[in-house]
Design an enzyme around this catalytic site. Sequence first.
Site, PDB file in Angstrom:
ATOM      1  N   VAL A   1       0.835  -1.198   0.000  1.00 44.79           N
ATOM      2  CA  VAL A   1       0.000   0.000   0.000  1.00 44.79           C
ATOM      3  C   VAL A   1       0.875   1.255   0.000  1.00 44.79           C
ATOM      4  O   VAL A   1       0.610   2.240  -0.699  1.00 44.79           O
ATOM      5  CB  VAL A   1      -0.957  -0.004   1.208  1.00 44.79           C
ATOM      6  CG1 VAL A   1      -1.688   1.319   1.311  1.00 44.79           C
ATOM      7  CG2 VAL A   1      -1.931  -1.156   1.097  1.00 44.79           C
ATOM      8  N   ALA A   2       1.970   1.201   0.791  1.00 47.22           N
ATOM      9  CA  ALA A   2       2.850   2.365   0.875  1.00 47.22           C
ATOM     10  C   ALA A   2       3.548   2.624  -0.454  1.00 47.22           C
ATOM     11  O   ALA A   2       3.808   3.772  -0.823  1.00 47.22           O
ATOM     12  CB  ALA A   2       3.892   2.158   1.966  1.00 47.22           C
TER      13      ALA A   2
ATOM     14  N   GLU B   1      -0.947   6.382  -4.183  1.00 50.04           N
ATOM     15  CA  GLU B   1      -2.401   6.500  -4.294  1.00 50.04           C
ATOM     16  C   GLU B   1      -2.884   7.929  -4.503  1.00 50.04           C
ATOM     17  O   GLU B   1      -4.011   8.163  -4.906  1.00 50.04           O
ATOM     18  CB  GLU B   1      -3.088   5.914  -3.052  1.00 50.04           C
ATOM     19  CG  GLU B   1      -2.950   6.734  -1.776  1.00 50.04           C
ATOM     20  CD  GLU B   1      -1.646   6.435  -1.057  1.00 50.04           C
ATOM     21  OE1 GLU B   1      -1.402   7.044  -0.019  1.00 50.04           O
ATOM     22  OE2 GLU B   1      -0.883   5.592  -1.536  1.00 50.04           O
TER      23      GLU B   1
ATOM     24  N   ASP C   1      -7.299  24.499 -39.692  1.00 47.17           N
ATOM     25  CA  ASP C   1      -8.097  25.001 -40.802  1.00 47.17           C
ATOM     26  C   ASP C   1      -7.684  26.447 -41.074  1.00 47.17           C
ATOM     27  O   ASP C   1      -7.055  27.093 -40.229  1.00 47.17           O
ATOM     28  CB  ASP C   1      -9.581  24.915 -40.420  1.00 47.17           C
ATOM     29  CG  ASP C   1     -10.484  25.532 -41.461  1.00 47.17           C
ATOM     30  OD1 ASP C   1     -10.318  25.211 -42.645  1.00 47.17           O
ATOM     31  OD2 ASP C   1     -11.349  26.345 -41.093  1.00 47.17           O
TER      32      ASP C   1
ATOM     33  N   ASP D   1     -13.350  25.548 -37.439  1.00 48.16           N
ATOM     34  CA  ASP D   1     -14.581  26.225 -37.044  1.00 48.16           C
ATOM     35  C   ASP D   1     -15.782  25.791 -37.867  1.00 48.16           C
ATOM     36  O   ASP D   1     -16.912  26.129 -37.535  1.00 48.16           O
ATOM     37  CB  ASP D   1     -14.419  27.744 -37.153  1.00 48.16           C
ATOM     38  CG  ASP D   1     -14.337  28.212 -38.609  1.00 48.16           C
ATOM     39  OD1 ASP D   1     -13.805  27.447 -39.443  1.00 48.16           O
ATOM     40  OD2 ASP D   1     -14.794  29.319 -38.906  1.00 48.16           O
TER      41      ASP D   1
ATOM     42  N   ASP E   1     -14.942  20.663 -40.711  1.00 46.92           N
ATOM     43  CA  ASP E   1     -13.845  20.332 -39.802  1.00 46.92           C
ATOM     44  C   ASP E   1     -14.263  19.338 -38.727  1.00 46.92           C
ATOM     45  O   ASP E   1     -13.403  18.778 -38.037  1.00 46.92           O
ATOM     46  CB  ASP E   1     -13.324  21.609 -39.105  1.00 46.92           C
ATOM     47  CG  ASP E   1     -12.808  22.629 -40.097  1.00 46.92           C
ATOM     48  OD1 ASP E   1     -12.118  22.226 -41.036  1.00 46.92           O
ATOM     49  OD2 ASP E   1     -13.108  23.833 -39.920  1.00 46.92           O
TER      50      ASP E   1
ATOM     51  N   GLU F   1      11.221   3.389   1.467  1.00 49.60           N
ATOM     52  CA  GLU F   1      10.534   2.533   2.436  1.00 49.60           C
ATOM     53  C   GLU F   1      10.821   1.056   2.161  1.00 49.60           C
ATOM     54  O   GLU F   1      11.077   0.273   3.091  1.00 49.60           O
ATOM     55  CB  GLU F   1       9.035   2.817   2.387  1.00 49.60           C
ATOM     56  CG  GLU F   1       8.674   4.212   2.892  1.00 49.60           C
ATOM     57  CD  GLU F   1       7.251   4.619   2.541  1.00 49.60           C
ATOM     58  OE1 GLU F   1       6.490   3.758   2.074  1.00 49.60           O
ATOM     59  OE2 GLU F   1       6.915   5.806   2.704  1.00 49.60           O
TER      60      GLU F   1
ATOM     61  N   ASN G   1       3.082   7.012   4.836  1.00 51.64           N
ATOM     62  CA  ASN G   1       2.510   7.043   3.500  1.00 51.64           C
ATOM     63  C   ASN G   1       1.340   8.024   3.424  1.00 51.64           C
ATOM     64  O   ASN G   1       1.199   8.782   2.468  1.00 51.64           O
ATOM     65  CB  ASN G   1       2.045   5.634   3.126  1.00 51.64           C
ATOM     66  CG  ASN G   1       1.586   5.532   1.688  1.00 51.64           C
ATOM     67  OD1 ASN G   1       2.332   5.831   0.778  1.00 51.64           O
ATOM     68  ND2 ASN G   1       0.351   5.129   1.495  1.00 51.64           N
TER      69      ASN G   1
ATOM     70  N   THR H   1       2.920  11.752   3.708  1.00 52.67           N
ATOM     71  CA  THR H   1       3.774  12.216   2.606  1.00 52.67           C
ATOM     72  C   THR H   1       3.058  12.181   1.263  1.00 52.67           C
ATOM     73  O   THR H   1       3.253  13.076   0.430  1.00 52.67           O
ATOM     74  CB  THR H   1       5.051  11.369   2.522  1.00 52.67           C
ATOM     75  OG1 THR H   1       4.701   9.994   2.365  1.00 52.67           O
ATOM     76  CG2 THR H   1       5.878  11.539   3.792  1.00 52.67           C
TER      77      THR H   1
END
Length: 873
Positions: A274-275, A279, A321, A618, A622, A687, A712, A715
Amino acid sequence: MVRRRGERRHAANADRFRSSTTAAAGLSLDEAARRLTRHGPNEIPAEPRTPVWRRVLQQLRDPLILVLLVAAALTIATGDLSDAAVILLVITVNTVVGVVQEVRAEQAVIALSAMSAPAARVVRDGAERAIPAADVVPGDLVLVAEGDIVPADGDVRAAASLLADESSLTGESVPVEKAPDGDRSRGTVSAGTVIVRGRGRVVVTATGAESALGRIASLMGAAPGLTPLQRRLARFGRVLAAVIVALCTLVLALGLVGGQPVELMIVAAISLAVAAVPESLPAVVTLALALGARRMADRHAIVRRLPAVETLGSVTVIATDKTGTLTEGRMAAERLWTPHGEATALGTGYEPEGLVVRDGKTVTTGDAPDLAALLRVALLCNDAALEPPSDGSAEWHALGDPTEAALLAAGARLGLDRTALDRELPRVEEIPFDSGRKRMTTVHRRPDGGLRVACKGAPESMLRPQVLADGPGLLTRAAAEAEALARSGYRVLAVASADHEEPPERPRTWESGLSLLGLIGILDPPRSASATTIATCKRAGIVPVLITGDHPLTARAVAERLGIASRDEEVTTGQRIREGTAGELTDVRVYARTTPEEKLDIVEAWREAGHVVAMTGDGVNDGPALRRADIGVAMGRRGTEVARQAADLVLADDNPATIVSAVEEGRRVYANVRRFLLYALAGGTAEIAVMLVGPFLGMPLPLLPAQILWINLLTHGLPGVALGAEPVAPDAMRHPPRPPEESVLGAGLWPRILFMGAFVATVTLVAGVWARESGRPWQSLMFLVLGATQLGVALGSRARPGSLTNPFLLVAVGAALSLQTAGAYLPPLRDLLGTEPLPLPDLAIACALSGLGHVVMRLQARLWPERPPRAAP
């Protein structure tokens, strides 16, 4: 200035044609295209919008979100509900922001439905009647007049000075004359085009899916794929997941070999997994994109799809264009030539303000009688009108033929008064323009009772002895000048006049014995910001290419003037692309006479060559290319609703320079994602290294699972997200974009991650060994040092060190450091984390090491700067 009823209708319909804003339920352009093909003849029935639950599922399919869902499940399994709650909060915020952005983007009206004419005048059973445009069927005889939107495709059977604006379908700047005996382009009209002059009868040949609009709609079905950043992060997520599983398995094995309990090591391995997962990455990406979208909105760029913000930063090719995008989409009489010299008319749009310059000096009617005579006749032989700004608009508008409106504006800039001129020389007779003569002639009563003939037309029809009484020398000079202007992309008109004391015996002699007054060069002028925008893009390593439906000479002239291509570079055409004789499409920079299908082919060719393509436009023509490109950019004011719906980004001010700002924002987003990955992965690497090396230094379990998760949380939480708000680097637009195939961790980022991870791990392990040897609470000291040093790295990761451009990061780091310290001193947190209070000197050491992390981060950035991408060959 009085507006005729037809002119008033034309102005209203042209506005609706170019920028429909009728409210409607959110209907995607893809679905509109499918239903236009399925239903008919001219309407698209409404259907409910995409369900919210389906939008949510689409957001949750992101690879990194899937990794976070697994991480949340693992943290719940370890009993760490606080960390699980943070991860789930990140997922929720990311999903909500994405869904809200999509819903807002789809609340505009479906373009093709809005462009359909609301009513049509048809002749059925010998009687004229008005019916809804949706009821028009093939075989109907439709009556069209000035100001009407053509309800369906058809063949022209009768016409009187019929002129149609087809610019949004074909890219042609100049309205096209329609006649029953003309070729296919002149003898037919298309659905959605606007009649700007005259009247006619049209037999309907195609409606709905078979019409010009329907064929374009059928090309819109391709949904945009993943953005470059999404592709890079997907690859990164797969690699990261494999590495994490392998390393955590190794940590588990080492712990079991060292005699640690199985349950504890399983929890430690899961906690380490997980660390190691950044995430906060989705939150960082979402925040960076949202901030970019807000900044771009401040610069008049509306983001319809959030990932488009970053995509612009990765663009390697901008396909643009011409008409209404690089140019103003309005005709301007710019070059004036008389037998006595040349001059240039300067001004903006159709506004009757500006000046005329000759030999570097501003001239007026008194200073330049030859120019006054030229423009006086151009104003007399003219059926257009200029409408002042209204309904909150700041622009003047043309009523009637845009070419004639440009002549009115040029005359006003010299100081001529059209109203006074009409009073002085009232029109008494006229010979309308037709395709055979290519001339228009009007006759005016002079104050002394005589007559003045005013005539204008194409040089090839005017510069002839049968028309002009001038000598061959002057005709040769004028023909050479007209050819030079045409090669420079101008549409050229010759102007002549003659005075008669009484009407001639034969009216046809109105167009003979005239005296040449001069030539007028007319063009759709480039926007003032276009040249600067192109130059900035080229300095940033982006290749500009021009794709237009206009004439090759006009395309070359605009491309040369703006710096897209040189005079010697090849211009290819849509016909050559269709015939397969155009060669390698990516070797060309200017494409002319292209259809919507050929624009698609060009965009796809650049994409298949490995480029990230932005398409700007425009018009209706296009739309398919805007949809197929990696990112579509549409003009907001003059752009059609089709273009706006197909685009990912809409320029509300129609200013091409906004594209440069958008590219800069995109590069800022990508730089901040890499900045966060350097910081977060360096911490995760540290870690993992501490957990792997610690047992060999006499520390069987260097950190407890709860301590890893706490570090975790602090930070990767607020400080990590705050890095997404870092400002753009000063040199962001002075190097090419990143190669599309380059990894998000490429360009030397991996070595920097490993170096900083090794440094943080070394500092932490040295502090732990020293504390254990000196009898201090070594695990608690390692806990503080590891977290504090990572926070120092966060401060050292700033784009502009020493400034206050991102105060949120300073606040986030300060708050995280306070909570990290509280973990060793507050009893509830000590019980949760298994820490012990440290003496103040030891706390000071931990804080000092935090500063060391900042210093080393800045030092390595100077010693091993990120490798800038190389320019494409």
